[in-house]
Design a protein around this motif. Structure first.
Motif, PDB file in Angstrom:
ATOM      1  N   SER A 196      14.225  15.345  11.024  1.00 10.89           N
ATOM      2  CA  SER A 196      15.307  15.634  10.084  1.00 10.89           C
ATOM      3  C   SER A 196      16.365  16.577  10.655  1.00 10.89           C
ATOM      4  CB  SER A 196      14.728  16.199   8.787  1.00 10.89           C
ATOM      5  OG  SER A 196      15.753  16.445   7.851  1.00 10.89           O
ATOM      6  N   PRO A 197      15.989  17.709  11.266  1.00 13.56           N
ATOM      7  CA  PRO A 197      17.014  18.594  11.841  1.00 13.56           C
ATOM      8  C   PRO A 197      17.808  17.934  12.970  1.00 13.56           C
ATOM      9  CG  PRO A 197      14.950  19.769  11.575  1.00 13.56           C
ATOM     10  CD  PRO A 197      14.655  18.327  11.331  1.00 13.56           C
ATOM     11  N   LEU A 198      17.153  17.074  13.738  1.00 10.29           N
ATOM     12  CA  LEU A 198      17.860  16.404  14.836  1.00 10.29           C
ATOM     13  C   LEU A 198      18.960  15.491  14.286  1.00 10.29           C
ATOM     14  CD1 LEU A 198      14.924  15.476  17.263  1.00 10.29           C
ATOM     15  CD2 LEU A 198      16.683  17.230  17.582  1.00 10.29           C
ATOM     16  N   GLY A 203      25.093  15.154  12.954  1.00 13.79           N
ATOM     17  CA  GLY A 203      26.096  14.823  11.946  1.00 13.79           C
ATOM     18  C   GLY A 203      25.677  13.716  11.002  1.00 13.79           C
ATOM     19  N   LEU A 204      24.389  13.407  10.970  1.00 10.86           N
ATOM     20  CA  LEU A 204      23.878  12.323  10.125  1.00 10.86           C
ATOM     21  C   LEU A 204      23.014  12.905   9.017  1.00 10.86           C
ATOM     22  CD1 LEU A 204      22.871   9.874  13.010  1.00 10.86           C
ATOM     23  CD2 LEU A 204      24.959   9.809  11.612  1.00 10.86           C
ATOM     24  N   SER A 205      23.596  13.812   8.244  1.00  9.32           N
ATOM     25  CA  SER A 205      22.821  14.506   7.218  1.00  9.32           C
ATOM     26  C   SER A 205      22.324  13.556   6.127  1.00  9.32           C
ATOM     27  CB  SER A 205      23.657  15.628   6.596  1.00  9.32           C
ATOM     28  OG  SER A 205      24.892  15.121   6.116  1.00  9.32           O
ATOM     29  N   VAL A 211      15.899   9.114   5.736  1.00  5.05           N
ATOM     30  CA  VAL A 211      14.745   8.949   6.625  1.00  5.05           C
ATOM     31  C   VAL A 211      13.585   9.817   6.150  1.00  5.05           C
ATOM     32  CG1 VAL A 211      13.876   9.390   8.953  1.00  5.05           C
ATOM     33  CG2 VAL A 211      16.068   8.233   8.638  1.00  5.05           C
ATOM     34  N   THR A 212      13.887  11.054   5.767  1.00  7.00           N
ATOM     35  CA  THR A 212      12.839  11.970   5.306  1.00  7.00           C
ATOM     36  C   THR A 212      12.139  11.432   4.064  1.00  7.00           C
ATOM     37  OG1 THR A 212      13.983  13.907   6.188  1.00  7.00           O
ATOM     38  CG2 THR A 212      12.373  14.290   4.438  1.00  7.00           C
TER      39      THR A 212
END
Length: 257
Positions: A196-198, A203-205, A211-212
């Motif tokens: 998630s942080p990656l 820029g894909l918040s 995904v999470t």
């Protein structure tokens, strides 16, 4: 009866891929999306306008609501999530041959049971956190010991204290094997914590949130079905002698880990 994890895994997967399991997965997925969106919305809503505008680019999925509204939505969805977990427990704990439909008891005394689930879940979470902070092993021991709390509350209609004791008794003698399931959960959390942080840094918040949530649902639902199968194994194995004999337990028996 010795716990057979391989059987629990195969049985849990069969429960998940049933029609009812598919419906449960979609419902859980929807609730998780709601929790993620409401959490992001609450954070954005409480930020000053200039900070909110800057942070919104990395906030992911969110609604244009006030912070108070975001918190209220999050609390409501948390309660709904606890109620849904009760239904999940009752459905996955029914016989495999009946998994084509929801049990008639799926919503029985749902309000009372949900309150017990929330209060007991809070007690267990705090206990595990304290045990993990002090030393990792006490946290792992407590997590394994209280793994069946929800099933005792939802399936057996027990109270909070009785459910804690019931889960502790069911886990006795199988905690080492149950620890494997706890470690699998920790490893999955680590993967989510890395992916998630990656995506957010890239820029894909929004993609990070999607995904999470999807990965969490895809992991949790079959995982919970496996826990249900483990619960049934231990419940039937430990309760069968009590039903078949009225003789007291051997006082010389050494308690198992």
């Amino acid at each position: 009866m010795a716990l057979q994890l391989s059987h629990a895994v195969s049985d849990g997967i069969r429960r998940t891929v049933s029609r009812t399991g598919g419906v449960l997965f979609l419902g859980f997925l929807a609730i998780q999306f709601g929790l993620q969106i409401s959490a992001n919305s609450a954070v954005l809503g409480f930020l000053p306008p200039e900070a909110a505008e800057q942070f919104s680019q990395n906030a992911g999925l969110a609604l244009p609501v006030s912070g108070s509204a975001g918190v209220a939505l999050f609390v409501a969805l948390t309660v709904l999530s606890a109620a849904y977990l009760v239904i999940l427990s009752r459905t996955f704990a029914q016989p495999l041959s009946e998994m084509s439909q929801f049990p008639a008891t799926s919503t029985r005394r749902l309000g009372r049971t949900t309150v017990f689930a929330l209060v007991g879940g809070l007690i267990i979470t705090v206990s595990i956190m304290l045990g993990t902070v002090l030393l990792v092993l006490p946290g792992l021991f407590l997590a394994a010991s209280f793994l069946f709390f929800m099933f005792a509350v939802a399936v057996e209609d027990r109270g909070i204290i009785s459910s804690l004791k019931r889960s502790w008794g069911l886990a006795r003698g199988s905690r080492l094997k149950l620890g494997i399931l706890i470690i699998v959960t920790a490893l999955f959390s680590g993967v989510i914590g890395a992916v998630s942080p990656l995506l957010t840094l890239a820029g894909l918040s929004v993609a990070a949130d999607i995904v999470t949530v999807v990965l969490t649902a895809a992991f949790f639902v079959p995982y919970y079905a496996i826990i249900a199968s483990v619960y049934l194994q231990l419940r039937d194995g430990k309760d069968a002698p009590n039903r078949s004999t009225q003789n007291p337990a051997d006082a010389s028996e050494i308690p198992e880990l």
